[in-house]
Design a protein around this motif. Sequence first.
Motif, short mmCIF file in Angstrom:
data_model
loop_
_atom_site.label_atom_id
_atom_site.label_comp_id
_atom_site.label_asym_id
_atom_site.label_seq_id
_atom_site.Cartn_x
_atom_site.Cartn_y
_atom_site.Cartn_z
N ARG A 296 -16.17 28.61 -49.23
CA ARG A 296 -15.42 27.92 -50.28
C ARG A 296 -14.36 27.01 -49.67
O ARG A 296 -14.14 25.88 -50.11
CB ARG A 296 -14.78 28.94 -51.22
CG ARG A 296 -13.99 28.28 -52.33
CD ARG A 296 -13.42 29.30 -53.28
NE ARG A 296 -12.57 30.25 -52.59
CZ ARG A 296 -12.15 31.39 -53.12
NH1 ARG A 296 -12.50 31.72 -54.34
NH2 ARG A 296 -11.37 32.19 -52.43
N SER A 297 -13.69 27.51 -48.63
CA SER A 297 -12.57 26.74 -48.09
C SER A 297 -13.02 25.51 -47.32
O SER A 297 -12.30 24.52 -47.28
CB SER A 297 -11.69 27.62 -47.21
OG SER A 297 -12.37 27.95 -46.02
N ILE A 298 -14.21 25.57 -46.70
CA ILE A 298 -14.63 24.40 -45.93
C ILE A 298 -15.65 23.56 -46.66
O ILE A 298 -16.07 22.52 -46.16
CB ILE A 298 -15.21 24.79 -44.55
CG1 ILE A 298 -16.49 25.59 -44.72
CG2 ILE A 298 -14.18 25.54 -43.71
CD1 ILE A 298 -17.31 25.60 -43.46
N GLY A 299 -16.06 24.00 -47.87
CA GLY A 299 -17.12 23.30 -48.58
C GLY A 299 -16.73 21.93 -49.08
O GLY A 299 -17.55 21.17 -49.55
N PHE A 300 -15.46 21.62 -48.99
CA PHE A 300 -14.98 20.38 -49.59
C PHE A 300 -14.23 19.52 -48.59
O PHE A 300 -13.26 18.85 -48.91
CB PHE A 300 -14.13 20.70 -50.83
CG PHE A 300 -14.95 21.44 -51.84
CD1 PHE A 300 -15.72 20.75 -52.76
CD2 PHE A 300 -15.01 22.81 -51.82
CE1 PHE A 300 -16.53 21.42 -53.65
CE2 PHE A 300 -15.82 23.50 -52.71
CZ PHE A 300 -16.58 22.80 -53.63
N GLY A 301 -14.70 19.59 -47.35
CA GLY A 301 -14.18 18.67 -46.35
C GLY A 301 -12.78 18.97 -45.88
O GLY A 301 -12.08 18.07 -45.42
N SER A 302 -12.33 20.24 -45.98
CA SER A 302 -10.99 20.50 -45.46
C SER A 302 -11.01 20.45 -43.94
O SER A 302 -12.00 20.77 -43.29
CB SER A 302 -10.46 21.84 -45.95
OG SER A 302 -11.31 22.87 -45.57
N ARG A 303 -9.91 20.01 -43.38
CA ARG A 303 -9.83 19.83 -41.92
C ARG A 303 -8.96 20.89 -41.27
O ARG A 303 -8.94 21.05 -40.07
CB ARG A 303 -9.28 18.44 -41.62
CG ARG A 303 -10.29 17.34 -41.92
CD ARG A 303 -9.61 16.03 -42.10
NE ARG A 303 -8.85 16.02 -43.35
CZ ARG A 303 -8.01 15.07 -43.70
NH1 ARG A 303 -7.79 14.05 -42.93
NH2 ARG A 303 -7.36 15.15 -44.85
N TYR A 304 -8.21 21.62 -42.12
CA TYR A 304 -7.33 22.67 -41.62
C TYR A 304 -7.50 23.88 -42.53
O TYR A 304 -7.44 23.74 -43.75
CB TYR A 304 -5.87 22.20 -41.62
CG TYR A 304 -5.67 20.94 -40.80
CD1 TYR A 304 -5.54 21.02 -39.42
CD2 TYR A 304 -5.67 19.69 -41.41
CE1 TYR A 304 -5.39 19.87 -38.67
CE2 TYR A 304 -5.51 18.54 -40.66
CZ TYR A 304 -5.37 18.63 -39.29
OH TYR A 304 -5.24 17.50 -38.55
N VAL A 305 -7.72 25.03 -41.94
CA VAL A 305 -7.92 26.25 -42.73
C VAL A 305 -6.96 27.32 -42.26
O VAL A 305 -6.77 27.53 -41.06
CB VAL A 305 -9.38 26.76 -42.59
CG1 VAL A 305 -9.56 28.05 -43.35
CG2 VAL A 305 -10.37 25.73 -43.10
N ILE A 306 -6.33 27.98 -43.23
CA ILE A 306 -5.42 29.08 -42.93
C ILE A 306 -6.11 30.38 -43.35
O ILE A 306 -6.53 30.53 -44.50
CB ILE A 306 -4.12 28.94 -43.75
CG1 ILE A 306 -3.47 27.59 -43.49
CG2 ILE A 306 -3.17 30.10 -43.43
CD1 ILE A 306 -2.50 27.18 -44.58
N LEU A 307 -6.25 31.29 -42.40
CA LEU A 307 -6.89 32.57 -42.69
C LEU A 307 -5.84 33.67 -42.55
O LEU A 307 -5.26 33.84 -41.48
CB LEU A 307 -8.03 32.82 -41.69
CG LEU A 307 -9.10 31.73 -41.59
CD1 LEU A 307 -10.06 32.03 -40.44
CD2 LEU A 307 -9.86 31.60 -42.90
N ASP A 308 -5.58 34.38 -43.66
CA ASP A 308 -4.59 35.46 -43.62
C ASP A 308 -5.33 36.77 -43.38
O ASP A 308 -6.08 37.23 -44.24
CB ASP A 308 -3.79 35.49 -44.93
CG ASP A 308 -2.43 36.19 -44.77
OD1 ASP A 308 -2.21 36.84 -43.73
OD2 ASP A 308 -1.61 36.09 -45.69
#
Length: 241
Positions: A153-165
């Motif tokens: 879900r978090s990368i499905g829309f072209g995000s370039r930075y992801v925060i994983l808690d």
Amino acid sequence: MAVELRGISKRYGQVLALENVDFTLERGEIVGLVGDNGAGKSTLMKVLSGAVRPDSGSFAVDGQPVNPGNPIGAREAGVEMLYQDLSLVDDLPTVMNVFLGRELTTRFGFLRFGEMRRHAQGIVDGFSVRGFSVTQPVGQLSGGQRQVSAIARSIGFGSRYVILDEPTSALSPNARQEVVEIISGLARSGIGVVMVSHDLATVRQICSRVAVLHLGRLAGVRAMTDTTQQELVSLIVDGHA
Ligand SMILES: Nc1ncnc2c1ncn2[C@@H]1O[C@H](COP(=O)(O)OP(=O)(O)OP(=O)(O)O)[C@@H](O)[C@H]1O
Ligand SMILES: [Mg+2]
């Protein structure tokens, strides 16, 4: 190309949750964010995702200033946050979780389910995890597969930075290793990843840098090749090496 937070402070009543904290994340790197309970990790990441407006400090993504405290602005700038509870809807299949709130529809308002399913399955199959169907309700998936659904879900829309808690807490050793490989793969594909974690072994295994918070202050930032377990523990516990 980087996310940059400068001089971030945030007070909750008597508690100074963050005090003049600087944090950067480059594309393609994995940065660990560690610190004791209450050190300010989640608050800092909420500032980065726009969920919390700091009292002071600046926020820029790829050189462009981002309005602090605006989740839509952060998302449009390419920053996505995965919360510890993953915020998945158990009754819905992975595909609908991936597209939750941004479903593809025809001009008559009907869901374009086939297209969404192919897109979501493509992302999931791109991971080296034992494949599963994105049409299965996420409530039936294993912990590792749920983590994959949330990452999809978090990368499905072209995000370039992801925060994983805490992405590897509550996972079996096998599932943890799968998630570690997925996170490494995200970085290889050019995504910048922040991993908030109490699991120092995993942080040391996959992060290139680590930032340590202590009582709301940045105790230190280290290249992983340039520090030791002992130094990290001192930074976490005492706030200095
Ligand atoms: N919404 C809030 N209202 C009041 N105080 C808050 C709020 N959010 C965080 N705090 C306080 O700010 C400090 C930092 O909290 P934060 O959740 O950022 O810590 P953390 O490093 O993520 O801890 P943990 O490892 O336990 O998740 C704590 O003292 C916490 O009680
Ligand atoms: Mg936290």
